[in-house]
Design a protein around this motif. Structure first.
Motif, PDB file in Angstrom:
ATOM      1  N   ALA A 275       0.852  -1.174  -0.102  1.00 30.93           N
ATOM      2  CA  ALA A 275       0.033   0.327   0.173  1.00 30.93           C
ATOM      3  C   ALA A 275       0.779   1.417  -0.060  1.00 30.93           C
ATOM      4  O   ALA A 275       1.772   1.411   0.815  1.00 30.93           O
ATOM      5  N   ASP A 276       0.365   2.226  -0.939  1.00 31.66           N
ATOM      6  CA  ASP A 276       1.098   3.558  -0.927  1.00 31.66           C
ATOM      7  C   ASP A 276       0.474   4.355  -0.160  1.00 31.66           C
ATOM      8  O   ASP A 276      -0.838   4.539  -0.380  1.00 31.66           O
ATOM      9  N   HIS A 277       0.970   4.895   0.963  1.00 30.56           N
ATOM     10  CA  HIS A 277       0.232   5.897   1.846  1.00 30.56           C
ATOM     11  C   HIS A 277       1.011   7.144   2.271  1.00 30.56           C
ATOM     12  O   HIS A 277       2.282   7.113   2.188  1.00 30.56           O
ATOM     13  N   GLN A 278       0.292   7.607   3.233  1.00 24.67           N
ATOM     14  CA  GLN A 278       1.034   9.014   3.678  1.00 24.67           C
ATOM     15  C   GLN A 278       0.093   9.597   4.761  1.00 24.67           C
ATOM     16  O   GLN A 278      -1.046   9.091   4.903  1.00 24.67           O
ATOM     17  N   ALA A 279       0.579  10.457   5.536  1.00 21.56           N
ATOM     18  CA  ALA A 279      -0.471  11.334   6.464  1.00 21.56           C
ATOM     19  C   ALA A 279      -0.224  12.778   6.418  1.00 21.56           C
ATOM     20  O   ALA A 279       0.808  13.162   6.220  1.00 21.56           O
ATOM     21  N   VAL A 280      -1.727  13.250   6.322  1.00 23.93           N
ATOM     22  CA  VAL A 280      -1.769  14.660   6.223  1.00 23.93           C
ATOM     23  C   VAL A 280      -2.072  15.157   7.529  1.00 23.93           C
ATOM     24  O   VAL A 280      -2.615  14.284   8.668  1.00 23.93           O
ATOM     25  N   VAL A 281      -1.778  16.407   7.997  1.00 29.62           N
ATOM     26  CA  VAL A 281      -2.159  17.113   9.286  1.00 29.62           C
ATOM     27  C   VAL A 281      -3.083  18.189   9.225  1.00 29.62           C
ATOM     28  O   VAL A 281      -3.668  18.561   8.139  1.00 29.62           O
ATOM     29  N   ASN A 282      -3.551  18.668  10.391  1.00 29.84           N
ATOM     30  CA  ASN A 282      -4.522  19.640  10.301  1.00 29.84           C
ATOM     31  C   ASN A 282      -4.097  20.837  11.344  1.00 29.84           C
ATOM     32  O   ASN A 282      -3.340  20.508  12.181  1.00 29.84           O
ATOM     33  N   SER A 283      -5.049  21.840  11.169  1.00 35.27           N
ATOM     34  CA  SER A 283      -4.658  22.917  12.239  1.00 35.27           C
ATOM     35  C   SER A 283      -5.711  22.976  13.417  1.00 35.27           C
ATOM     36  O   SER A 283      -5.645  23.903  14.262  1.00 35.27           O
ATOM     37  N   ASN A 284      -6.628  21.845  13.490  1.00 35.47           N
ATOM     38  CA  ASN A 284      -7.406  22.068  14.830  1.00 35.47           C
ATOM     39  C   ASN A 284      -7.214  21.111  15.659  1.00 35.47           C
ATOM     40  O   ASN A 284      -7.298  21.483  16.957  1.00 35.47           O
ATOM     41  N   LEU A 285      -6.743  19.703  15.298  1.00 42.10           N
ATOM     42  CA  LEU A 285      -6.318  18.841  16.276  1.00 42.10           C
ATOM     43  C   LEU A 285      -5.105  18.248  16.054  1.00 42.10           C
ATOM     44  O   LEU A 285      -4.648  18.024  15.045  1.00 42.10           O
ATOM     45  N   SER A 286      -4.343  17.845  17.253  1.00 46.95           N
ATOM     46  CA  SER A 286      -3.406  16.754  17.187  1.00 46.95           C
ATOM     47  C   SER A 286      -3.668  15.457  16.601  1.00 46.95           C
ATOM     48  O   SER A 286      -4.876  15.231  17.124  1.00 46.95           O
ATOM     49  N   ARG A 287      -2.792  14.629  16.269  1.00 46.20           N
ATOM     50  CA  ARG A 287      -3.587  13.216  16.031  1.00 46.20           C
ATOM     51  C   ARG A 287      -2.173  12.380  16.498  1.00 46.20           C
ATOM     52  O   ARG A 287      -1.022  12.674  16.538  1.00 46.20           O
ATOM     53  N   LEU A 288      -2.644  10.984  16.707  1.00 50.77           N
ATOM     54  CA  LEU A 288      -1.873   9.935  17.181  1.00 50.77           C
ATOM     55  C   LEU A 288      -2.226   8.783  16.602  1.00 50.77           C
ATOM     56  O   LEU A 288      -2.932   8.394  16.220  1.00 50.77           O
ATOM     57  N   SER A 289      -0.870   8.101  16.062  1.00 50.45           N
ATOM     58  CA  SER A 289      -1.091   6.760  15.472  1.00 50.45           C
ATOM     59  C   SER A 289       0.202   5.713  16.082  1.00 50.45           C
ATOM     60  O   SER A 289       1.010   6.474  16.505  1.00 50.45           O
ATOM     61  N   ILE A 290      -0.434   4.555  16.050  1.00 56.11           N
ATOM     62  CA  ILE A 290       0.927   3.910  16.509  1.00 56.11           C
ATOM     63  C   ILE A 290       0.893   2.603  15.320  1.00 56.11           C
ATOM     64  O   ILE A 290       0.041   1.714  15.205  1.00 56.11           O
ATOM     65  N   ALA A 291       2.083   2.634  14.795  1.00 59.57           N
ATOM     66  CA  ALA A 291       2.321   1.713  13.627  1.00 59.57           C
ATOM     67  C   ALA A 291       3.068   0.489  14.374  1.00 59.57           C
ATOM     68  O   ALA A 291       4.378   0.695  14.872  1.00 59.57           O
ATOM     69  N   THR A 292       2.598  -0.762  14.185  1.00 57.75           N
ATOM     70  CA  THR A 292       3.384  -1.949  14.638  1.00 57.75           C
ATOM     71  C   THR A 292       3.840  -2.441  13.216  1.00 57.75           C
ATOM     72  O   THR A 292       2.882  -3.070  12.521  1.00 57.75           O
ATOM     73  N   PHE A 293       5.132  -2.747  13.097  1.00 55.71           N
ATOM     74  CA  PHE A 293       5.840  -3.191  11.774  1.00 55.71           C
ATOM     75  C   PHE A 293       6.226  -4.724  12.158  1.00 55.71           C
ATOM     76  O   PHE A 293       6.918  -5.038  12.937  1.00 55.71           O
ATOM     77  N   GLN A 294       5.361  -5.567  11.551  1.00 49.71           N
ATOM     78  CA  GLN A 294       5.986  -7.045  11.536  1.00 49.71           C
ATOM     79  C   GLN A 294       7.054  -7.103  10.227  1.00 49.71           C
ATOM     80  O   GLN A 294       6.404  -7.231   9.110  1.00 49.71           O
ATOM     81  N   ASN A 295       8.286  -7.243  10.544  1.00 52.72           N
ATOM     82  CA  ASN A 295       9.323  -7.587   9.572  1.00 52.72           C
ATOM     83  C   ASN A 295      10.085  -8.815   9.671  1.00 52.72           C
ATOM     84  O   ASN A 295      10.131  -9.452  10.634  1.00 52.72           O
TER      85      ASN A 295
END
Ligand SMILES: O=C(O)CCC(=O)C(=O)O
Ligand SMILES: [Fe+2]
Length: 366
Positions: A275-295
């Protein structure tokens, strides 16, 4: 002495975006962080354990999603909801710590694990609008606890439990994909040798000019499979036409976004998309994500496990995962270099007429 590095949380208070975060126009967000799409399949894993028609139906959906997108969401995945809650709370608490506390785990200078302000590709000038804290959790014997944050209290206990449960979920999903390829259940896990796991906690502070930047630049994950937990803000985007059109993945409470990485893609001989992906941000709210990479382990061999009738292998030669990763990085670096060069040339071209008219002006005035 006050720390030299400014955390993004501090920069977020400014009115305009610092130059180093400003992306070229072609890389900037095309779709808003909250313009959600439900195109990415949402799959319930309830009933996955049974050898029933239910399991077959779930597998069919997963395989279809991997063939079409390389990305899907799962609910009823069996991960303890209290653990998800604790993990999310502790992660938010970590990023709320004073800058000097976070910087005690500063990862710059090649340390394996810790905290980093605004990651960026080596050799690339523009930075991502995100802070991260990362730790290497598998293989267990390789854990270096000196690189795991010791604050907030409870971090180690919770993150260890989280890692263990996610390793289980990752392997369960790989079993399904192995079966779909007509292989033994454990074929993909075995191809990873001793599976590595790395957890990256991403924090995207509010951003003064989110349309000019990205939280995380467009990429594919290098590994086998990634399990991403995101909050309800939104910002994860995917494309399946090479970046022409993007969709913002609809956040679903308690769900994991699952995506295949390059290793998974190659092992399936390209059948499952990375999957080709990216993350965008914004001026209203902070954002949290937790990526677990199985390598896979660094010395695991990367090569299609099976080619279907009429197919040729998508790779010319079998290489180790370490080599695959190195090649990916140098390709990305080369692309960044060429892009920079093209930009400079364009600017030079633009300068020329200016120069000409300037000369002409001087002649007129002489
Ligand atoms: O934060 C997100 O939504 C994306 C994170 C991601 O793609 C990554 O950490 O590789
Ligand atoms: Fe990613």
């Amino acid at each position: 002495m006050a720390p030299q590095v400014t955390c993004l949380t501090q920069l977020a208070e400014e009115n305009s975006l610092h130059q180093k975060f400003i992306r070229d126009e072609d890389e900037r967000p095309k779709v808003a962080y909250d313009q959600f799409s439900d195109d990415i399949p949402l799959i319930s894993l309830a009933g996955i354990g049974e050898s029933s028609s239910e399991r077959a139906e779930i597998c069919r959906k997963i395989v279809a999603a991997c063939e079409e997108w390389g990305i899907f969401q799962v609910v009823d995945h069996g991960i303890d909801s209290k653990l998800i809650e604790d993990m999310t709370r502790l992660a938010r608490e970590f990023f709320a710590l004073p800058a000097e506390e976070k910087l005690r785990f500063d990862m710059s200078g090649g340390k394996k694990g810790g905290f980093i302000v605004s990651s960026h590709l080596q050799g690339e000038a523009v930075q991502d609008w995100r802070e991260i804290v990362t730790y290497f959790s598998y293989p267990v014997k390789a854990r270096d606890y000196s690189r795991w944050p010791d604050k907030p209290a409870g971090w180690r206990v919770v993150t260890e439990a989280y890692s263990e449960q996610l390793m289980g979920l990752g392997c369960k999903l790989l079993e399904i994909l192995s079966e779909a390829m007509g292989l033994e259940k454990d074929a993909l896990s075995k191809a990873c040798l001793e599976m590595d796991q790395k957890v990256v906690v991403n924090f995207y502070p509010k951003c003064p000019q989110p349309n000019l930047t990205l939280g995380l630049k467009r990429h594919t994950d290098p590994g086998t499979i990634t399990l991403l937990l995101q909050d309800q803000v939104g910002g994860l985007q995917a494309t399946r036409d090479g970046g022409k059109t993007w969709i913002t993945v609809q956040p679903v409470e308690g769900a994991f976004v699952v995506n295949l990485g390059d290793h998974g893609h190659y092992l399936s001989n390209g059948r499952f998309k990375n999957a080709d992906h990216q993350a965008v941000v914004n001026s209203n709210l902070s954002r949290l994500s937790i990526a677990t990479f199985q390598n896979p382990a660094p010395n695991a061999i990367v090569y299609p496990l099976k080619t279907r009738e009429g197919e040729t292998a998508v790779m010319e030669e079998a290489i180790t995962y370490m080599e695959m990763y190195k090649r990916k990085m140098s390709r990305d670096l080369e692309l960044a270099r060429l892009k920079k060069l093209a930009k400079e040339n364009k600017e030079e071209e633009l300068e020329k007429p200016k120069l000409k008219s300037c000369n002409a002006l001087q002649q007129l005035l002489a």
